[in-house]
Design an enzyme around this catalytic site. Structure first.
Site: not given
Length: 421
Positions: A65, A271, A313, A337-338
């Site tokens: 977000e 993640r 990074e 998120n792609l």
């Protein structure tokens, strides 16, 4: 009445939040900081400082977000030089991400737990002119307190998966009044808008996805060149396992070890940073040939895997990659998120579980920017196909075309809400 019982439940659970924060603090020490903010208590000096400021408030709970909000934050800073931005978060990683946006007019704190008293103290202390809640942040007491104080609140970049929609339908007596107390719901897609309308939301409009407007940091190329040199990458093909979730690294590793591509290096980037050590131990368990990003000096020797144990990074990792396998799609987490991958012109491999990014995932597959696999056994066929230079060129172009098609949500949202500022 239903909100009253909801509040009773939150108050009942509130003491247990201390144990939850301490537990998380063992794995991620930043959870042990700034507790007073989480309970809506602020010092007299804080209240005095903020009392004289014009405030726009943005709530971005975590990393995804916060990254989505960056184009909106930058545009606010440019268009409203006399305003300050208050960015609230729910996680330390979200808070750390917003620190990357350098400006003296930005402040960041944790959003308090959703009790009537804490949310009232929060809104009374900072007195925002307007609040923007990113994606699916429905905090019922917070929204009600904002409504009572005549603070216009928008749900922006709003998305609602079919799974979440079914859940909210079960508590519609609580959800519907809160949605109707919002000034508006600015949805990502028509499907998202339809689900919000079915739950009773008013003033629902489709604005597109802010994440298509996110651009890489200016120093990305410089950082990625330094990273490539540090990792001794030269002519190898690179597969990036992007934002992997718990349990995914092991099953992916098991299949990759069977394939044994000589010129393929795989970078695992979990993640959540608190899982770096866990993934390192997993690589050791399988006797995999690997190095870590955090290693100060890396010997020039063959290796198959890299553990990307660093923060901030991700764009550099994408720059190094030929293909990205999206985390959260192999096991039923709903996907990650792609769009970041497509922004860097890196074709994506998606597993079967993409319900959090349903529309964009399906479009990426339909336009040729990505491929879907239903089992990891398909990697044996998919990887050689995607690594061909002709396939790479076509898929990179498809990524660029899709990004260009969907950009512009930031300006649309600003034009919609500017009358409230």
């Amino acid at each position: 009445m239903i909100r009253f019982f909801y509040s009773l439940l939150v108050y009942f659970l509130l003491p247990f939040t201390c144990f939850k924060l301490i537990y998380r603090g063992f794995r991620q020490p930043d959870y042990l900081k700034y507790w007073s903010e989480r309970y809506g208590f602020y010092s007299a000096s804080t209240k005095k400082i903020w009392d004289a400021r014009k405030i726009i408030w943005i709530h971005a709970v975590s990393v995804g977000e916060t990254k989505a909000a960056i184009p909106l934050i930058k545009l606010f800073l440019k268009k409203y030089p006399r305003h300050y931005l208050l960015i609230t978060h729910g996680t330390p990683t979200g808070r750390a991400t917003s620190i990357d946006i350098k400006d003296s007019r930005i402040s960041r704190i944790y959003l308090p737990f959703d009790t009537p008293d804490a949310t009232k103290r929060f809104l009374s202390t900072f007195k925002p002119e307007m609040g923007l809640l990113l994606e699916t942040e429905l905090w019922f007491n917070l929204i009600h307190q904002g409504f009572q104080k005549s603070i216009p609140l928008y749900l922006v970049n709003a998305r609602l998966s079919e799974k979440s929609f079914q859940l909210y339908k079960r508590i519609s007596l609580l959800v519907k009044p809160s949605l109707q107390e919002l000034k508006g719901v600015l949805a990502q897609t028509r499907n998202d808008a339809k689900r919000f309308e079915a739950l009773g939301a008013k003033n629902v409009e489709v604005m597109g996805n802010l994440k298509f407007d996110v651009t890489p940091p200016r120093n990305t190329n410089k950082q990625s060149a330094a990273l490539k040199k540090h990792l001794h990458l030269k002519n190898q093909s690179v597969l990036l396992i992007a934002s992997s979730r718990q349990g995914e690294e092991e099953v992916i590793l098991q299949h990759l070890l069977k394939l044994r591509y000589k010129n393929l290096v795989t970078i695992f980037v979990p993640r959540h940073p608190q899982r770096f050590k866990e993934v390192e131990l997993m690589l050791k368990k399988y006797c995999a040939s690997f190095i870590k990003r955090s290693d100060k000096k890396i010997k020039v020797k063959p290796y198959q895997f890299i553990l990307g144990d660093s923060m901030g990074e991700m764009y550099s990792y994408y720059t190094l990659a030929n293909i990205a396998l999206m985390g959260g799609t192999i096991l039923p987490y709903g996907g990650q998120n792609l769009i970041e991958s497509m922004a860097m012109k890196v074709p994506v491999i998606l597993g079967p579980h993409t319900y959090n990014f349903h529309d964009v995932s399906n479009e990426a597959i339909r336009t040729g920017a990505g491929l879907r696999i239903h089992t990891l056994n398909q990697l044996e066929k998919v990887l050689p196909q995607m690594l061909k230079s002709s396939s790479q060129l076509k898929m990179k172009q498809a990524c660029s075309d899709m990004m260009h098609k969907h950009q512009g949500a930031t300006l649309k949202i600003l034009n919609k809400i500017k009358s409230m500022i």
